[in-house]
Write a protein that holds these residues in place. Structure first.
Motif, short mmCIF file in Angstrom:
data_model
loop_
_atom_site.label_atom_id
_atom_site.label_comp_id
_atom_site.label_asym_id
_atom_site.label_seq_id
_atom_site.Cartn_x
_atom_site.Cartn_y
_atom_site.Cartn_z
N LYS A 134 74.97 -55.14 62.38
CA LYS A 134 74.63 -53.72 62.44
C LYS A 134 73.13 -53.54 62.43
N SER A 150 64.89 -45.63 65.28
CA SER A 150 65.73 -46.67 64.68
C SER A 150 66.78 -46.04 63.77
N GLN A 151 68.03 -46.34 64.02
CA GLN A 151 69.09 -45.84 63.17
C GLN A 151 68.92 -46.40 61.76
N SER A 152 68.86 -47.71 61.66
CA SER A 152 68.82 -48.36 60.34
C SER A 152 67.46 -48.20 59.66
N THR A 184 65.15 -52.53 61.54
CA THR A 184 65.14 -53.51 62.62
C THR A 184 63.80 -54.25 62.67
#
Ligand code: UD1
Ligand code: M6R
Length: 331
Positions: free
Chosen positions: A326, A109-111, A114
């Motif tokens: 985003k 996961s980038q953030s 999520t």
């Protein structure tokens, strides 16, 4: 700040040689002439033994992060010898798919925030799996709740469409494969070639501007099971035919597409242009060839630029596509 760029997405696409350098900093060790090349992932070193003993590795993520894991799966299977399965986080939860103590679940996961991925993490923790995070955001929920993990260190990604985080995720997962693979003699030459290719990657990434069109991803092996029916002289088709074990399969697909007069843009390795244009005319984009497991990191760049320019030309908001956020923090 966007600096000299018009959009964050454009900036982030062009930043990739630097973001990948940061991702790899301190983690690749080239060693002297007699010292083997190795990978050091500080966040995993105390857990590698457990990971190597696991029965299965499950990649879990959403959207682009899921796709990055999909691109890294072959090298992880090859170097670890452990079966690797893929789960879209929401689908795993909807099915309540089985997860066991003997599993290593890798959350991409980038953030790190999520909701679907986070819920899948809670679920895997309840089921006793070793939970590993691959995140871009230090202090994020997924980074905190996983047992261990790797920060991809790509720097903040502002554009909603994931670009530099995607390439850094693939590179981290390739390094993960190297770390799990350890020092098995049988794969030493392969591992060294990959590490050498990782060092070269930021330089190979200086690929720039390209064409403009929309595409739907289809595996070569699937063409004759349906999509071939759509092909005529009006359908633009982007074929990825860089050199790997499936190259001859791709060449025969290109012949079939030429025979049906498809409007082809073929991405191939430097020097292969002549062999892919046999049987019909098409536009060709040559890209540098790197070690096969890292080729997706190179091949995605013309596609990122394609998406970027197409969107800008159509007058849409490229940094903030309609209806998207985003970070998707609700189910
Ligand atoms: C760490 C430092 C880095 C320093 C380096 C020096 C941090 C955030 N990183 O990097 O600044 O330069 O040591 O050796 O302080 N983790 C998770 N889940 C995740 C991601 C990470 O649990 O999704 C954990 C890791 O297991 C580790 C810690 O967070 O315990 C830091 O991970 P990472 O930044 O990847 O470690 P290093 O690369 O060693
Ligand atoms: O922050 P995450 O990586 O967990 O986000 C998952 C998806 O929402 C995300 O990758 C999304 O598909 C992209 N931003 C679209 O390019």
């Amino acid at each position: 700040h966007k600096g000299k760029y018009e959009h964050y997405m454009q900036k982030e696409i062009h930043e990739q040689p630097e973001s990948l350098t940061t991702t790899m900093r301190g983690r690749l060790i080239r060693g002297g002439s007699c010292k083997a090349k190795t990978v050091l992932l500080g966040g995993l070193k105390d857990h590698l033994k457990t990971i190597r003993r696991s029965r299965r590795i499950i990649f879990i993520g959403c959207g682009t992060s899921y796709n990055a894991a999909l691109a890294a799966r072959p090298i992880l299977e090859e170097l670890s010898g452990i079966p690797v399965t893929m789960e879209i986080a929401s689908d795993l939860l909807d099915r309540q798919g089985p997860i066991y103590r003997e599993d290593t679940a890798v959350f991409v996961s980038q953030s790190g925030e999520t909701a679907d991925t986070l819920n899948a993490l809670e679920y895997a923790l309840e089921n006793g799996a070793l939970c590993v995070g691959i995140t871009n955001t230090v202090g994020s929920a997924i980074a905190r709740k996983t047992h261990c993990g790797v920060h991809i260190n790509a720097g903040a990604e502002i554009g909603v469409a994931s670009t530099k985080a995607y390439t850094s995720q693939i590179v981290v997962m390739a390094m993960l494969a190297l770390a799990i693979g350890g020092d098995a003699v049988s794969s030493q030459a392969r591992r060294e070639a990959i590490i050498e290719s990782l060092f070269e990657l930021p330089r190979a990434l200086k690929v720039k501007e390209v064409a403009l069109m929309h595409s739907e991803g289809i595996l070569a092996g699937e063409m004759k099971h349906g999509p071939l029916a759509l092909v005529d002289e009006n359908l633009p088709i982007f074929v990825i035919a860089t050199h790997d074990a499936c190259f001859s399969k791709q060449q025969s697909v290109i012949q079939q597409l030429h025979a049906r007069k498809g409007r082809l843009i073929v991405m191939c390795s430097k020097g292969d242009a002549a062999s892919v244009t046999v049987g019909g005319s098409c536009r060709v984009i040559e890209v540098p060839q790197v070690e096969d497991c890292l080729q997706p990191v190179i091949n995605i760049v013309p596609l990122q630029l394609l998406a970027y320019h197409l969107t800008v030309l159509r007058g849409f908001n490229v940094d903030q596509p309609r209806n998207l956020a985003k970070s998707v923090t609700t189910e």
